[in-house]
Design a protein around this motif. Structure first.
Motif, short mmCIF file in Angstrom:
data_model
loop_
_atom_site.label_atom_id
_atom_site.label_comp_id
_atom_site.label_asym_id
_atom_site.label_seq_id
_atom_site.Cartn_x
_atom_site.Cartn_y
_atom_site.Cartn_z
N ALA A 443 25.23 14.35 -1.62
CA ALA A 443 24.14 14.90 -0.83
C ALA A 443 23.05 15.49 -1.73
CB ALA A 443 24.66 15.96 0.14
N LYS A 444 23.47 16.22 -2.77
CA LYS A 444 22.49 16.81 -3.68
C LYS A 444 21.78 15.74 -4.50
CE LYS A 444 24.71 21.33 -4.02
NZ LYS A 444 25.32 22.35 -4.89
N ASP A 445 22.49 14.66 -4.80
CA ASP A 445 21.88 13.55 -5.52
C ASP A 445 20.77 12.92 -4.69
OD1 ASP A 445 21.35 11.59 -7.33
OD2 ASP A 445 23.22 10.51 -7.10
N TRP A 446 21.04 12.66 -3.41
CA TRP A 446 20.01 12.08 -2.53
C TRP A 446 18.85 13.04 -2.37
CZ3 TRP A 446 20.14 7.22 -2.25
CH2 TRP A 446 21.31 6.48 -2.00
N ASP A 447 19.11 14.32 -2.26
CA ASP A 447 18.04 15.30 -2.09
C ASP A 447 17.06 15.26 -3.26
OD1 ASP A 447 19.20 16.10 0.25
OD2 ASP A 447 19.99 17.99 -0.51
N ALA A 448 17.58 15.09 -4.47
CA ALA A 448 16.77 15.14 -5.67
C ALA A 448 16.10 13.81 -6.01
CB ALA A 448 17.62 15.61 -6.85
N LEU A 449 16.24 12.81 -5.13
CA LEU A 449 15.52 11.54 -5.29
C LEU A 449 14.12 11.74 -4.70
CD1 LEU A 449 15.64 8.46 -5.98
CD2 LEU A 449 16.27 8.11 -3.58
N VAL A 450 13.09 11.61 -5.53
CA VAL A 450 11.74 11.94 -5.08
C VAL A 450 10.78 10.79 -5.35
CG1 VAL A 450 12.07 14.42 -5.39
CG2 VAL A 450 11.12 13.05 -7.26
N LEU A 451 9.69 10.82 -4.59
CA LEU A 451 8.60 9.86 -4.77
C LEU A 451 7.44 10.56 -5.45
CD1 LEU A 451 6.96 7.26 -4.26
CD2 LEU A 451 6.45 8.16 -1.97
N LEU A 452 6.95 9.97 -6.52
CA LEU A 452 5.73 10.42 -7.19
C LEU A 452 4.65 9.40 -6.86
CD1 LEU A 452 7.30 11.47 -10.61
CD2 LEU A 452 6.72 12.94 -8.66
N GLY A 453 3.67 9.82 -6.07
CA GLY A 453 2.64 8.92 -5.59
C GLY A 453 2.40 9.16 -4.11
N ASP A 454 1.42 8.47 -3.58
CA ASP A 454 1.06 8.63 -2.17
C ASP A 454 2.09 7.91 -1.30
OD1 ASP A 454 -0.08 8.72 0.33
OD2 ASP A 454 -2.02 7.94 -0.28
N PRO A 455 2.74 8.61 -0.36
CA PRO A 455 3.78 7.98 0.46
C PRO A 455 3.25 6.92 1.41
CG PRO A 455 3.26 10.15 1.31
CD PRO A 455 2.54 10.03 0.00
N ALA A 456 1.92 6.85 1.61
CA ALA A 456 1.36 5.87 2.55
C ALA A 456 1.10 4.52 1.90
CB ALA A 456 0.05 6.41 3.13
N VAL A 457 1.28 4.40 0.59
CA VAL A 457 0.99 3.17 -0.13
C VAL A 457 2.14 2.17 0.03
CG1 VAL A 457 0.68 2.19 -2.45
CG2 VAL A 457 -0.57 4.26 -1.77
N THR A 458 1.80 0.90 0.18
CA THR A 458 2.80 -0.17 0.28
C THR A 458 2.86 -0.96 -1.02
OG1 THR A 458 1.20 -1.74 1.20
CG2 THR A 458 2.45 -0.38 2.77
N ILE A 459 3.91 -1.76 -1.17
CA ILE A 459 4.02 -2.62 -2.34
C ILE A 459 2.95 -3.69 -2.27
CG2 ILE A 459 5.61 -4.34 -1.34
CD1 ILE A 459 7.16 -4.21 -4.02
N ALA A 460 2.56 -4.23 -3.43
CA ALA A 460 1.53 -5.28 -3.48
C ALA A 460 1.93 -6.43 -2.58
CB ALA A 460 1.35 -5.74 -4.91
N GLN A 461 0.98 -6.90 -1.76
CA GLN A 461 1.24 -7.96 -0.81
C GLN A 461 0.68 -9.29 -1.33
OE1 GLN A 461 3.02 -7.34 2.16
NE2 GLN A 461 3.30 -5.42 1.04
N PRO A 462 1.34 -10.42 -0.99
CA PRO A 462 0.80 -11.73 -1.38
C PRO A 462 -0.62 -11.90 -0.86
CG PRO A 462 3.05 -11.95 -0.57
CD PRO A 462 2.61 -10.55 -0.28
N ARG A 463 -1.49 -12.46 -1.68
CA ARG A 463 -2.87 -12.67 -1.26
C ARG A 463 -2.96 -13.86 -0.30
NH1 ARG A 463 -2.83 -11.56 -6.68
NH2 ARG A 463 -3.86 -9.63 -7.30
N PRO A 464 -3.84 -13.79 0.71
CA PRO A 464 -3.98 -14.92 1.65
C PRO A 464 -4.47 -16.16 0.93
CG PRO A 464 -5.74 -13.31 1.96
CD PRO A 464 -4.75 -12.69 1.03
N MET A 465 -4.04 -17.32 1.45
CA MET A 465 -4.47 -18.59 0.87
C MET A 465 -5.96 -18.78 1.06
SD MET A 465 -1.72 -19.91 -0.44
CE MET A 465 -2.12 -21.66 -0.64
N ALA A 466 -6.63 -19.31 0.06
CA ALA A 466 -8.08 -19.53 0.15
C ALA A 466 -8.38 -20.68 1.12
CB ALA A 466 -8.63 -19.84 -1.23
#
Length: 466
Positions: A443-466
């Motif tokens: 439980a303490k291990d999970w508690d100390a897992l943190v995010l550094l950065g904006d929580p609203a950001v998503t992973i890079a997405q594939p670009r649409p085909m031209a």
């Protein structure tokens, strides 16, 4: 298509006794009544439209900044941003239409204060779970902008139970770089959405690094390979060197980097050096990954990095684990000297998040990970599936980073509830003290897992085909 015939009888699934029948002829005037009927209208008793937790722009979800308060009395001048706040935040707040909340040491860890333009103010607790940007609410997405020496890690631990919470410990040009990337959503990022780089150090079979690879990096690599859409590169054994990692980063420009290793917590006798390299991944030859060497060979430019290593996100001025081992043991001395470093963010994520073309986000631990939190001692079962779910299912389904990590928050909450139940079972002789220890550590291990950065950001997405 054959027309559906008009029924002569209709039957229902009811039984009213042996003398009653459950089949009857259709009413003689039913056909004419059907033809004369108006089109059915929609009921006015409609259910509300569900809130999509991914959509932080929805005011019922909300996005906000968490900043330190000061000793000035409440008044109209305390609403919104102050002249003393970092200048880039004004542009970010205006672009996102967010809310400013303040944290004060006098309050509870997860109680935030909101000042209003009319000079009024309100203390709001996350326990109310009133999400949103309106008065009396706390946004679901919260970005703490302050070092942990000002707004402690325990505030982030408490908030992230019910809010998607991240932190930026940046200032000056580094903060400007990151906010500029946030505003453009890493436009023209070089990160390849289909590429992932996994790096797993193993010193020997008895070392915890072998368990880390087996429970974290290897299962994630298997998921990505089996998916068929991605091209992960897995560096381990002889390939798990600092130089090899830097070279691979520059060649594949991955959207996701996952590393498992020891985190640097040495030399114990030199706090200045220890702080300078705290939490940095240690390679198979015990070389410490140097942030400046990483940036010389690679531009983070929109990638996300998860580092499973001791103190990979930073250190606190205390430790949650001091009572689990003797103070004079090897582990006890490490824990004590890490705490002596004070509340700080690790140098590697600070360098990557503040680079000219910065990292999107860094996920790591403020405390060490124990072997008992990775694998159940009794069954041998790995306990890391919430993490695999967050990094694979969450991120690659397009969830914002803070939301993806909610799988880990649920694991922590479940362990906390199970612990209270196990205490009762222990009194009745149905549980063991070892089970309680594993639950506490995990439980303490999970508690100390943190995010550094904006929580609203998503992973890079594939670009649409031209």
């Amino acid at each position: 298509m054959t027309p559906l015939p008009w029924p002569g009888t209709l039957q229902i699934n009811a039984w009213a006794g042996p003398a009653a029948q459950n089949t009857s002829a259709v009413a003689a005037d039913l056909r004419s009544r059907l033809l004369a009927a108006n089109t059915p209208h929609r009921s006015r008793l409609l259910a509300p439209v569900p809130v999509d937790p991914r959509n932080w722009r929805d005011p019922r979800v909300g996005w906000g900044l968490v900043l330190p308060d000061d000793a000035r009395p409440p008044g109209p001048g305390k609403a919104g941003l102050w002249p003393s706040d970092p200048e880039p935040l004004a542009v970010l707040l205006a672009a996102r239409g967010g809310t400013v909340l303040r944290w004060t040491p006098e309050g509870l860890p997860a109680t935030l204060r909101r000042y209003h333009e009319d000079g009024s103010w309100q203390d709001i607790s996350w326990q109310a779970q009133h999400y949103g940007n309106n008065a009396g609410q706390i946004p679901r997405y919260l970005l703490i902008v302050a070092p942990p020496s000002v707004i402690p890690w325990r505030v982030q631990y408490a908030l992230q139970f019910h809010h998607f919470t991240g932190r930026l410990d940046l200032a000056g040009v580094a903060l400007e770089n990151h906010v500029e990337a946030l505003l453009s959503d890493w436009r023209q990022s070089s990160a390849d959405p289909l590429a992932q780089l996994l790096w797993a150090v193993v010193h020997d079979a008895a070392d915890i690094t072998a368990l880390l690879r087996a429970s974290v990096t290897a299962p994630l690599a298997e998921k990505l390979l089996a998916d068929g859409d991605y091209t992960p590169d897995f560096l381990t054994d002889d390939r798990a060197t600092a130089a090899g990692l830097i070279a691979a980063l520059g060649q594949s420009t991955p959207a996701l980097v996952v590393t498992s290793s020891h985190g640097a917590t040495h030399p114990l006798g030199d706090l200045a050096v220890m702080r300078a390299q705290l939490g940095a991944p240690v390679d198979r030859g015990h070389a410490v990954l140097d942030p400046q060497a990483v940036l010389a060979g690679w531009s983070p430019d929109g990638a996300i990095w998860y580092a499973h290593a001791c103190c990979s996100a930073g250190a606190d001025g205390t430790t949650s684990f001091c009572s689990y081992v003797g103070p004079d043991t090897d582990v006890g001395q490490i824990l004590r000297r890490v705490a002596d470093c004070g509340a700080m963010t690790a140098p590697l994520p600070c360098a990557l998040l503040g680079a000219k073309r910065p990292l999107r986000g860094f996920i790591g631990h403020v405390e060490p990970t124990f072997d008992w939190t990775l694998r159940a001692p009794d069954s041998g079962q790995f306990m890391t599936m919430p993490l695999i779910e967050a990094l694979y299912v969450g991120l690659f389904s397009g969830q914002p980073m803070g939301m993806a990590l909610d799988a880990c928050r649920r694991a922590s909450a479940s362990l906390t509830g199970s612990y209270a139940h196990a205490v009762q079972e222990l009194a009745a002789g149905a549980a063991t003290q070892g089970a309680l220890l594993r639950m506490q550590l995990a439980a303490k291990d999970w508690d100390a897992l943190v995010l550094l950065g904006d929580p609203a950001v998503t992973i890079a997405q594939p670009r649409p085909m031209a």
